[in-house]
Design a protein around this motif. Sequence first.
Motif, mmCIF file in Angstrom:
data_model
loop_
_atom_site.group_PDB
_atom_site.id
_atom_site.type_symbol
_atom_site.label_atom_id
_atom_site.label_comp_id
_atom_site.label_asym_id
_atom_site.label_seq_id
_atom_site.Cartn_x
_atom_site.Cartn_y
_atom_site.Cartn_z
ATOM 1 N N UNK A 581 0.829 -1.206 0.000
ATOM 2 C CA UNK A 581 0.000 0.000 0.000
ATOM 3 C C UNK A 581 0.865 1.258 0.000
ATOM 4 N N UNK A 582 1.997 1.158 0.691
ATOM 5 C CA UNK A 582 2.867 2.334 0.765
ATOM 6 C C UNK A 582 3.363 2.753 -0.620
ATOM 7 N N UNK A 583 3.505 1.803 -1.525
ATOM 8 C CA UNK A 583 3.940 2.180 -2.883
ATOM 9 C C UNK A 583 2.817 2.847 -3.644
ATOM 10 N N UNK A 584 1.587 2.357 -3.419
ATOM 11 C CA UNK A 584 0.429 2.990 -4.076
ATOM 12 C C UNK A 584 0.337 4.436 -3.605
ATOM 13 N N UNK A 585 0.568 4.623 -2.316
ATOM 14 C CA UNK A 585 0.501 5.967 -1.743
ATOM 15 C C UNK A 585 1.585 6.848 -2.371
ATOM 16 N N UNK A 586 2.765 6.301 -2.514
ATOM 17 C CA UNK A 586 3.856 7.076 -3.116
ATOM 18 C C UNK A 586 3.519 7.463 -4.553
ATOM 19 N N UNK A 587 2.912 6.528 -5.285
ATOM 20 C CA UNK A 587 2.536 6.828 -6.664
ATOM 21 C C UNK A 587 1.504 7.956 -6.699
ATOM 22 N N UNK A 588 0.527 7.883 -5.813
ATOM 23 C CA UNK A 588 -0.498 8.941 -5.766
ATOM 24 C C UNK A 588 0.135 10.290 -5.463
ATOM 25 N N UNK A 589 1.035 10.292 -4.492
ATOM 26 C CA UNK A 589 1.677 11.567 -4.130
ATOM 27 C C UNK A 589 2.512 12.106 -5.286
ATOM 28 N N UNK A 590 3.178 11.217 -5.985
ATOM 29 C CA UNK A 590 3.988 11.616 -7.141
ATOM 30 C C UNK A 590 3.092 12.259 -8.211
ATOM 31 N N UNK A 591 1.967 11.605 -8.462
ATOM 32 C CA UNK A 591 1.052 12.153 -9.487
ATOM 33 C C UNK A 591 0.537 13.525 -9.066
#
Length: 595
Positions: A581-591
């Motif tokens: 989940x932490x990677x999904x969160x990182x992707x969202x923040x990046x976007x």
Amino acid sequence: MNIEVKNKKLKAWIQEVADMCTPKDIYICNGSNEEYDQMIKLLLDSGIAIPLKKRKNSFLFRSDPSDVARVEDNTYISTPDQIEAGPTNNWIAPDDLKKTMKDLYKGCMKGRTMYVIPFSMGPIGSPIAKIGIEISDSPYVVVNMHIMTRVSDRVLELLGTDGDFIPCLHSIGAPLEPGQEDSKWPCAPIEKKYISHFPNENLIWSYGSGYGGNALLGKKCLALRIASAMARRESWMAEHMLILRLTSPEGKQYHIAAAFPSACGKTNLAMMQPSIPGWKCECVGDDIAWMKIGPDGRLYAINPENGFFGVAPGTSYETNPMAMDTLKENCIFTNCALTDEGDVWWEGMDGDPPKHAIDWKGNDWTPESDSVAAHANARFTAPAAQCPVICEDWEKPEGVPIDIFIFGGRRSSVVPLVTEAYSWDHGVFLGSTAASETTAANIGSVGNLRRDPFAMKPFCGYNMGDYFQHWFNMGGKLGDKAPRIFYVNWFRKSEEGKFLWPGFSDNSRVLKWMCERVEGSVGAEETPIGLIPKEGDLDVNGVDMPSDDLKELLKIDSEAWKAEIPDIEHHLSTFGDRLPDKLKKQLDEFKKRLG
Ligand code: OXD
Ligand code: MN
């Protein structure tokens, strides 16, 4: 058999393999210099090794043209459930794979000697070291293992009667019938090559190739694929990373571990001599790092290897003088060209090309020839202790404390010279989405962009989604003692196709900035992809480059990054519900940061 084996598991395994592979005899290696010399003599007498007049105690080998690199398509992580191997690994169920391979192994050492090679990855007896025993029917493997690992009868002593080890079975897959003439580089055709790992059993079976990482099983197979699976179970890290020590003019030491895909300059960076006055760089390792949390809560790294198995083409006094000095004697060269003076040569070596040479296939070669003289994945095998800048602590059993992690790859566009991650979790995002243009280190096409998370795509011995989670877990354990994470790209090109950054010894300038960030002595500019040096903070004093090039090197083109998002999303989606989940969160923040 030349000596009596006392370890019960080893004795039984040798018998089992001998019964299956039916070698003509069995030889237990002791790792001595005399043994190395005897083995080399055998290889010279059979015309397989070519002595080099110009380099003391050094020899050239030419492989079969079909057996020149690691074979990732034939490499398997064989776990009971496919999901445990994950989407980045080839998988066959253990029972099926073992059945297929046992059929191949049956009688495969006929007419050959079966060598039993006891070796230690890491200093013998170190608490971080692991013992492996490779059984192989290739004397070329024996001499290379002598350099790349610590082969010794002390390993057998250490095992005693009941000690455990990682069995590594290797055969070139070329039985020799009575009277049959042996070829110079016997091996099996590609469809019969298997490089198999059984991580749940800590077991390696390799068949059909005599080359590099396919055959020297201590390296990629044990120290990365099997070790990464062990590391996850035991809360440590086995990474495809160089390790170096950088010392500032004030005498402060920084230890840096950097993960770049194969043939992207790890050996060059590991031995780099800084162009900035007063800074010193020493090499601890050039390919693999094993890291454990020490009693003080910091992460300590050892280099489990004993030598360098480096890519020769492109290595020169200009690009890597310390490697060139390492190669003066006691080395093995594979698939390099042979000069008329009796030396090796490869593309990119200093000076003019020889007027005539014998190429890696054994044919006459001149600079006018259409083909290269040395194969693009030609290699040197060199003792690490011979490196003039080997760090005095490179064999310290407890390792060196890591301050900085670097990820990177070969990208001609988009990715800037250097970025710092906002946090450990952001660093894991950068590592897990790392991409690089492919090189000749694997059989396959060259120059395509592929996602190579943490430079571990070919080397992670379990589901890579779980590997990402393991990185998050290690970050949690390390807390504020965790190394800082950076991402670099030395390979950005101008529109005219010229490299923008001089690289090599000037990479020290980028490392210096990282150390200053660790010290908190320089600031950084926030960008959607991470922190980059503020104008004037990157020390480019004395570098002959237009200031526009530096701007271009650090330019963040949000549109180009937005265009990468679908590929990043696709890449991450391949891990399904194993994606943390932490990677999904990182992707969202990046976007969000990209807007
Ligand atoms: C190597 C590789 O040989 O990564 O180190 O291919
Ligand atoms: Mn490597």
